[in-house]
Design an enzyme around this catalytic site. Structure first.
Site, PDB file in Angstrom:
ATOM      1  N   ASP A 136       0.829  -1.211   0.000  1.00  0.00           N
ATOM      2  CA  ASP A 136       0.000   0.000   0.000  1.00  0.00           C
ATOM      3  C   ASP A 136       0.865   1.264   0.000  1.00  0.00           C
ATOM      4  O   ASP A 136       0.380   2.357  -0.302  1.00  0.00           O
ATOM      5  CB  ASP A 136      -0.963   0.014   1.201  1.00  0.00           C
ATOM      6  CG  ASP A 136      -0.279  -0.088   2.564  1.00  0.00           C
ATOM      7  OD1 ASP A 136       0.965  -0.223   2.612  1.00  0.00           O
ATOM      8  OD2 ASP A 136      -0.993  -0.029   3.581  1.00  0.00           O
ATOM      9  N   LYS A 188       9.220  -0.089  -5.229  1.00  0.00           N
ATOM     10  CA  LYS A 188       8.069  -0.983  -5.417  1.00  0.00           C
ATOM     11  C   LYS A 188       7.139  -0.406  -6.491  1.00  0.00           C
ATOM     12  O   LYS A 188       6.621  -1.137  -7.334  1.00  0.00           O
ATOM     13  CB  LYS A 188       7.294  -1.172  -4.110  1.00  0.00           C
ATOM     14  CG  LYS A 188       7.980  -2.016  -3.055  1.00  0.00           C
ATOM     15  CD  LYS A 188       8.238  -3.461  -3.445  1.00  0.00           C
ATOM     16  CE  LYS A 188       6.997  -4.304  -3.542  1.00  0.00           C
ATOM     17  NZ  LYS A 188       7.308  -5.738  -3.778  1.00  0.00           N
TER      18      LYS A 188
END
Ligand code: NAD
Ligand code: TYD
Length: 378
Positions: A136, A188
């Site tokens: 997230d 990421k």
């Protein structure tokens, strides 16, 4: 064997739970754990599946494009579940290059190996899947808000329709623009973009999921929960960054592994799913729960160790709040977290207290000899 699946990073925290679930649940699959065994990789996490006929460990760097390509050919791999990464924000602040290398170049190397191998087969993409596990944190940071002057946490509902406690009125949904702040989340994010590019450009059957903070057994004790449980046990200071007011959304690791199983098999190609249990905690409140739980389980007086809390300089660029809206996964695929946080924390604290050997091995560095002892000569 019905399928051959590479799980990268299977010797790490989440990866070991995913490997265990797949090896036990799918005896008809061959599960290949591809891991470089960095400081975060520990084969002792998988002692219970080591001898199973459908499990194989391969020590390899995901950046080794030729090695990955050959492994895919030799094993007729039709699925990749990609968890290998450098995963700790504090390390990324000190050493961003390693994060770009593993998380970006490593993911690209896997994608390219899979592309070349799968395109060479007569059936091409049919029956194939590249599943990328993300976080997230790529969405950036949310604010703490006070709607109508109410002090958070307040009861609210995200698009799930169910009420839960939240520290703000915004949530991470799948359509949000990426706004990473740390070198970890930037790397990421870049890897997520490459995965989507391989679908959009070459037609690779990909899926991406973004999960909230995980907790549970076998987590490396650089992360908040295992570090603090171990420190409380040994009455060492608990370094709380800033004022301890940052909020994280916590999910029990086995619930993440169950979601990965479901999405690997039933998730729609090219989709993104957020994974989280609507479970926000302010760090300092969570730390107090940890102290009370450890003290109770060790028979210490309640609150005896609250004095270990030590406020230290804040982490650079420390994201204030993460909160995942996982309604899409819940509505479309019927996934639900199985554990309440209180149960999950109790289970987790008990596990670390009962597995002091595991913790001692990891903190002493001895776990890195395990590979030599178990796999020498194989
Ligand atoms: P971890 O740090 O515990 O484990 C990472 C594993 O990857 C280790 O076994 C390590 O040896 C391996 N690895 C690292 N570099 C490698 C390389 N170059 N080649 C092959 N293997 C390599 O990580 P984790 O917490 O289990 O996270 C796993 C994945 O889930 C990561 O992609 C992470 O971004 C993502 N994620 C983690 C969380 C969390 O709370 N931990 C939350 C959401 C998403
Ligand atoms: P961490 O477990 O590192 O996960 P992430 O940074 O990916 O969310 O940290 C969780 C929260 O705890 C985060 O807000 C930083 C904070 N933290 C501390 O206050 N002290 C610590 O020693 C650590 C490791 C984390």
């Amino acid at each position: 064997m019905k399928r051959a699946i590479i799980i990268t990073g299977g010797a790490g925290f989440i990866g070991s739970h995913v490997v265990r679930l797949f090896v036990n649940k799918y005896p008809e699959y061959k599960i290949i754990n591809l891991d470089k065994l960095t400081y975060a990789g520990n084969l002792a996490n998988l002692k219970d599946v080591e001898g199973k006929p459908n499990y194989k460990f391969v020590k390899m760097d995901i950046c080794d494009f030729e090695g990955v390509y050959k492994l895919m050919q030799d094993e007729h791999v039709d699925g990749i579940i990609h968890l290998a990464a450098e995963s700790h924000v504090d390390r990324s602040i000190k050493d961003p290059f390693t994060f770009a290398q593993t998380n970006v170049m490593g993911t690209l190397s896997l994608l390219q190996a899979a592309k070349l191998y799968w395109e060479s087969l007569p059936e091409k993409w049919e029956g194939k899947r590249f599943y990328h596990i993300s976080t997230d944190e790529v969405y950036g940071a949310l604010e703490l808000t006070h709607p109508q002057g109410i002090e958070p946490p307040f009861s609210t509902k995200a698009s799930s329709g169910k009420h839960h406690l939240a520290y703000g009125d915004k949530f991470f949904t799948e359509d949000l623009k990426y706004l990473p702040h740390s070198p970890y989340s930037a790397a990421k994010a870049a890897s997520d973009h490459f995965v989507r590019a391989y679908h959009d450009t070459y037609g690779m059957p990909t899926v991406v999921t973004n999960c909230s903070n995980n907790y549970g057994p076998y987590q490396f004790p650089e992360k908040l929960i295992p570090l603090f449980i171990n420190n409380i046990r040994h009455k060492k200071p608990l370094p709380v960054y800033g004022k301890g007011e940052n909020v994280r959304d916590w999910l029990y690791v086995e619930d993440h592994a169950r979601a990965i199983d479901l999405i690997f098999h039933e998730g729609k190609i090219a989709e993104t799913y957020n994974i989280g249990g609507f479970n926000e905690w302010k760090n300092i409140d969570l730390i107090k729960v940890l102290i009370n739980t450890v003290d109770r389980l060790l028979g210490r007086a309640e609150g005896e160790d609250l004095n270990l809390i030590t406020y230290v300089t804040d982490r650079a660029g420390h994201d204030m709040r993460y909160a995942i809206d996982s309604s899409k996964l819940q509505k479309e695929l019927g996934w639900e977290p199985s554990l309440q946080f209180e149960e999950g924390i109790e289970k987790t604290v008990r596990w670390y207290l009962e597995n002091q050997d595991w913790m001692d091995n990891v903190t002493s560095g001895d776990y890195q000899k395990y590979y030599e002892e178990m796999y020498k000569g194989r």
